[in-house]
Design an enzyme around this catalytic site. Sequence first.
Site, PDB file in Angstrom:
ATOM      1  N   LYS A  92      -2.544   1.521   7.081  1.00 30.37           N
ATOM      2  CA  LYS A  92      -3.329   2.644   7.104  1.00 30.37           C
ATOM      3  C   LYS A  92      -4.191   2.913   8.370  1.00 30.37           C
ATOM      4  CE  LYS A  92      -5.735   5.447   3.861  1.00 30.37           C
ATOM      5  NZ  LYS A  92      -6.383   5.444   2.487  1.00 30.37           N
ATOM      6  N   SER A 167      -4.613   9.394  -0.539  1.00 30.61           N
ATOM      7  CA  SER A 167      -4.579   9.565   0.973  1.00 30.61           C
ATOM      8  C   SER A 167      -3.800   8.589   1.745  1.00 30.61           C
ATOM      9  CB  SER A 167      -5.988   9.333   1.257  1.00 30.61           C
ATOM     10  OG  SER A 167      -6.398   8.203   1.051  1.00 30.61           O
ATOM     11  N   SER A 191      -5.565   6.619  -4.116  1.00 32.69           N
ATOM     12  CA  SER A 191      -4.974   6.934  -2.957  1.00 32.69           C
ATOM     13  C   SER A 191      -3.802   5.622  -2.710  1.00 32.69           C
ATOM     14  CB  SER A 191      -6.014   6.793  -1.826  1.00 32.69           C
ATOM     15  OG  SER A 191      -6.219   7.911  -1.673  1.00 32.69           O
TER      16      SER A 191
HETATM   17  N1  GLN Z   1      -7.879  12.034  -4.060  1.00 31.23           N
HETATM   18  C1  GLN Z   1      -9.155  11.362  -4.248  1.00 31.23           C
HETATM   19  C2  GLN Z   1     -10.089  11.884  -3.351  1.00 31.23           C
HETATM   20  O1  GLN Z   1      -9.864  12.777  -2.718  1.00 31.23           O
HETATM   21  C3  GLN Z   1      -9.270   9.772  -4.083  1.00 31.23           C
HETATM   22  C4  GLN Z   1      -8.823   9.304  -2.571  1.00 31.23           C
HETATM   23  C5  GLN Z   1      -8.784   8.185  -2.595  1.00 31.23           C
HETATM   24  O2  GLN Z   1      -8.365   7.398  -3.334  1.00 31.23           O
HETATM   25  N2  GLN Z   1      -9.029   7.519  -1.327  1.00 31.23           N
HETATM   26  O3  GLN Z   1     -11.289  11.412  -3.304  1.00 31.23           O
END
Ligand code: GLN
Length: 534
Positions: A92, A167, A191
Amino acid sequence: MPADALELIRRPGHELAAGLRSGEFSSVELIDAHLAAAERDNHGLHAWLTIESASARAEAAVADSRLANARREGAAGLTALPPLLGLPVALKDLVSVAGGQCTAGSRILAGYTAPYDAHITERLRATGAVILGKTNMDEFAMGSSTEHSAYGPTSNPWDLDRVPGGSSGGTAAAVAAFHAPFGIGTDTGGSIRQPAALCGIVGLKPTYGRVSRYGIVAFASSLDQIGPFARDSRDAAALLHSVAGRDERDSTSAPVPVPEALLALATSDDAAAGALRGKRLGLPREYFVAGMELGVEGRVREAVSALQAAGAIVEEVSLPHTEYGLATYYIVAPAEASANLARYDGIRYGAGRRDGDTLANELATRGEGFGAEVKRRIMLGTYALSAGYYDAYYLKAQKVRTLIKADFDRLWAQGFDALVAPTSPTVAFRFGARLADPVSMYLSDACTLPANMAGLPGISIPCGLSDGLPVGLQLIGAPWSEAELLGLARGYEGITASASWRSLEPTQLALAGDRGQPTPAERAASAATLAGAA
Ligand code: GLN
């Protein structure tokens, strides 16, 4: 690509490791096959922000010489080799790789190069893994669809008009599309697990403190954890084993030994058929949330029945504070993000505005550099932390967080081995479906974020399809129980090994490399046009 290359990239990591050891193919050949697939599909998937062919081939050549030396030493030399040696991994684009880009999906970090390797990058290098490149993500890991990337969205290989989740959507799409058997993501509220579910692969969020965050772009420091993506639990165990462990440079990385059971899971052919017998699993009723798709609920309940048939004892349980998870997460995570993102002042990282006075430059850099979702989080977080509101919001949220954790602790004290639940209430959704309404996007993580609030490990594993799209089964465990979770996952994979859905591949993968097809950005734009017309 030659047919044998197409066959090669479909094999799991542990089979590839065996092939490298026996000399069936070289790491350079293996890396070339994966690079070719990544380059071919990136038009239609946009899973990768950079594909580092030259450095990947150089790393593969080094792995080949380590393999050749070990072969000369014989069996002992070969078994001493690390499981990931010569195998490709996707990172990532928030993991620092010295000298490489690290955008975190944001325009504000365009042009920034990481001055050092992250802890996990050092570990991957030590184990001889080959870094193929950096994958797309929601800006600063804020989102559940990868639509918040400043570089355009990623498509889901099962349906190019749908999101891969987020994400870490780029890594999930790359692993699902056979560009790499291993991938790294981060999970702050879901995510890793949510995109794993939506792309039909395995994703594990370790216990908070299991993996060092040194060299990872921070979102919410008390929630962020780095973890593995793979196409089966055995490979996920191998990748976790290679990156986990105490690191002095992250004071929250725990001095807890990395279980050797992870390595045993990764390297043993034993299908662990007995892994489920007598295991006590809790089924939290609050996780079957309103709005859950029937097909998702159906697949999860079928998986639960299969676990029971294999000897697991499943009992319905309650985690009464689950309903406050989302609200408290959206205080704590933005509060920490607003502090972490204060460092992007236009002076220290990436390209900044230099033409006004210092304050004007900073305001212009942040105004132009951050996207709408990031700005929303900074405003929410700054508000929650401001004098007069701190006690009412941040402190209150931290207290509720303690209650959420206590719900889980009660179940571990009662002797439950793990909890079993859906990962996401829905399958992959269409581009644009949740963009106009941030709260509907936030609800994507209702089933994953409690584990982050409590610091617990969780894994998502594929459990079938609904409407032709993958469904994820989530297992949540007590702190430091990653090996147990992976053992249960392996047991489930064993009892469903011959299920017909296991032989299905992402249905639109073949279209991804077709230059006549629209790119994900074009698909997203046409979804937005359709939504506007509706
Ligand atoms: N979807 C969640 C957020 O927007 C979690 C994102 C994540 O785990 N980085 O914060």
